[in-house]
Write an enzyme that holds these catalytic residues in place. Structure first.
Site, short mmCIF file in Angstrom:
data_model
loop_
_atom_site.label_atom_id
_atom_site.label_comp_id
_atom_site.label_asym_id
_atom_site.label_seq_id
_atom_site.Cartn_x
_atom_site.Cartn_y
_atom_site.Cartn_z
N ASP A 274 0.84 -1.18 0.00
CA ASP A 274 0.00 0.00 0.00
C ASP A 274 0.88 1.24 0.00
OD1 ASP A 274 0.95 0.37 2.55
OD2 ASP A 274 -1.01 0.28 3.53
N GLU B 206 -5.97 2.21 -0.65
CA GLU B 206 -4.66 2.41 -1.27
C GLU B 206 -3.84 1.12 -1.29
OE1 GLU B 206 -4.15 3.51 3.14
OE2 GLU B 206 -5.70 3.53 1.59
#
Length: 477
Positions: A357, A400
């Site tokens: 991420d 994300e």
């Protein structure tokens, strides 16, 4: 003058020979008439009825397709009912050229009220003569031209008066011939000539009917080697034109045959067609076996389903991809990961995943706005595609977070790909000069565990990378 007994005996023998010869010819005549009668009763008349019934079925199939086109018109109920009744009346007006007899005496429709936008009273609709004894009855299911769902059943009562009149005519001629073999043969050949004329007339009627059908229909030769007949819709769709031998042919037709036409009767198959303009189209190819003059032929119809295929592809893409990054979504990633684990178990191959991420992504959104945050996610997706192999599957795991599935790759290979991706992201120049993006990730190699265990291992190593200061990839706990 005395009569020579030799001549008398010769005359007796000659008379006996002539009598025997006459008897032989009489027996031959009777045998010939018997053979012709047996041939008529056992072979010819049943064949005529089978041929006429087969043509009636082929006619009913073609008429049903034209009814389907009307049933799916987007019109008001009364307008659609009027159009349907007009279509039925038009079918009932089709007549044989010579006799003037209608081809169809009666049509009955039973429609599905959930699929057809007609008044309830019109769900069962009948047109034509109510008394149709002896008619050929053919029930044809009606399908929606787009999704091929069943929308009703059409029952056609084909007129058989012309056939019965023909059979009665030939039968009386055979009986009236008696012992006159020459007259009998002449009448028989005359009946056959009339029969062939009627058969040719029926084929002409079938050709005329096929010509008014709005979708492509082809009749193949009996051996399947080429096209015997094609309507104008087929000629336009496939670009057919006569070759040097006078046979209909085109590059599109040849490509369609190479792609594979259905062989068995009453089958359907989706086939991709390359047109003369280089355009790729999808068609639903249906095969129906019909008997013409007692010879089986394949009748092929094509319905263009290119728009339907494009819609299916868009729906598939919408269901399996992330709208922002255009990578695969979480649902598709789990499905593919399950498939790759099953394949790894079956083949005994290795499998690794990368879960990463973006570091401090919330601060990016807070400092530069969500538009810049979306820009970062889209660019990260592009860089991920550049770093993975063709066989790898990458997608947006959530927020994300991104997940990469690497079939046939050990943890060392996955670590190399992840570090190369981290280097590219670290070196990326963004629209905001002060923006700096890094990633943290975890690598896990499959080891006879479950999906949850595999992802949990990668997730644990991801958080291990974050606790170690971020901007790094961890492959071992």
């Amino acid at each position: 003058m005395p009569t020579d007994p030799r001549f008398n005996g010769g005359g007796t023998r000659s008379l006996r020979f002539e009598r025997n010869l006459a008897l032989i010819f009489a027996l031959l005549g009777v045998l010939l008439e018997a053979l012709i009668a047996v041939y008529w009763l056992m072979i010819l008349e049943p064949a005529l009825r089978d041929d006429a019934e087969s043509r009636a079925r082929a006619l009913a199939q073609a008429q049903a397709r034209s009814i389907e086109v009307v049933l799916v018109l987007e019109q008001e109920e009364e307008q659609l009912l009027n159009a349907l009744e007009t279509r039925l009346d038009t079918i009932l007006l089709l007549k044989e050229d010579e006799s003037g007899e209608p081809l169809t005496n009666h049509i009955r429709l039973e429609l599905d009220p959930d699929r057809v936008a007609l008044p309830l009273k019109a769900m069962s609709l009948a047109r034509g003569l109510t008394d149709c004894s002896g008619c050929f009855i053919t029930e044809v299911p009606l399908y929606h031209p787009q999704d091929y769902a069943l929308i009703g059943v059409a029952t056609f009562h084909a007129n058989t008066r012309s056939l019965e009149r023909l059979l009665t005519d030939v039968r009386f001629k055979l009986l009236g011939a008696g012992g006159l073999i020459l007259v009998f043969i002449g009448l028989a050949w005359g009946g056959v000539a009339r029969l062939l004329h009627r058969l040719r007339e029926s084929e002409t009627n079938l050709g005329n009917l096929l010509e008014v059908v709005p979708f492509p229909i082809l009749q193949l030769q009996s051996d399947g080697s080429g096209i015997q007949r094609a309507n104008q819709a087929a000629a336009d769709y496939l670009g057919l034109a006569p070759d040097e031998r006078g046979r209909l042919d085109s590059l599109t037709w040849q490509a369609l045959r190479v792609a594979g036409l259905p062989v068995a009767a009453n089958t359907q198959q989706e086939v991709q067609i390359s047109t003369a303009q280089g355009e790729l189209r999808w068609a639903m190819v249906s095969v129906k076996e019909v008997f013409l003059s007692g010879i089986p032929h394949r009748l092929i119809s094509l319905v263009d389903v290119s728009d339907l295929k494009a819609t299916q592809q868009r729906l598939h893409q919408a269901a399996n991809t992330d709208a922002l990054t255009k990578l695969y979504n979480r649902r598709y990633l789990f499905m593919r990961l399950a498939q790759e684990i099953e394949q790894a178990d079956r083949k005994g191959s290795v499998l690794s995943i990368i879960l990463f991420d973006l570091d401090h992504f919330k601060q990016i959104n807070d400092s530069f706005g969500h538009a810049v945050g979306d820009e970062v996610l889209v660019r990260i997706a592009e860089l991920t595609r550049q770093c993975v192999r063709e066989s790898d599957i990458c997608g947006r795991y959530g927020g994300e977070e991104f997940l990469i599935i690497l079939p046939s790759a050990p943890a060392a290979v996955a670590l190399g790909i992840a570090e190369r991706l981290g280097t590219k992201i670290r070196a990326e120049r963004w629209s905001q000069p002060e923006l700096h993006v890094t990633i943290s990730g975890g690598v896990a190699e499959y080891a006879d565990s479950t999906i949850d265990v595999l992802i949990e291992t990668a997730d644990r190593r991801l958080y291990q990378a974050k606790r170690a200061g971020r901007d790094r990839i961890v492959a071992e706990s």
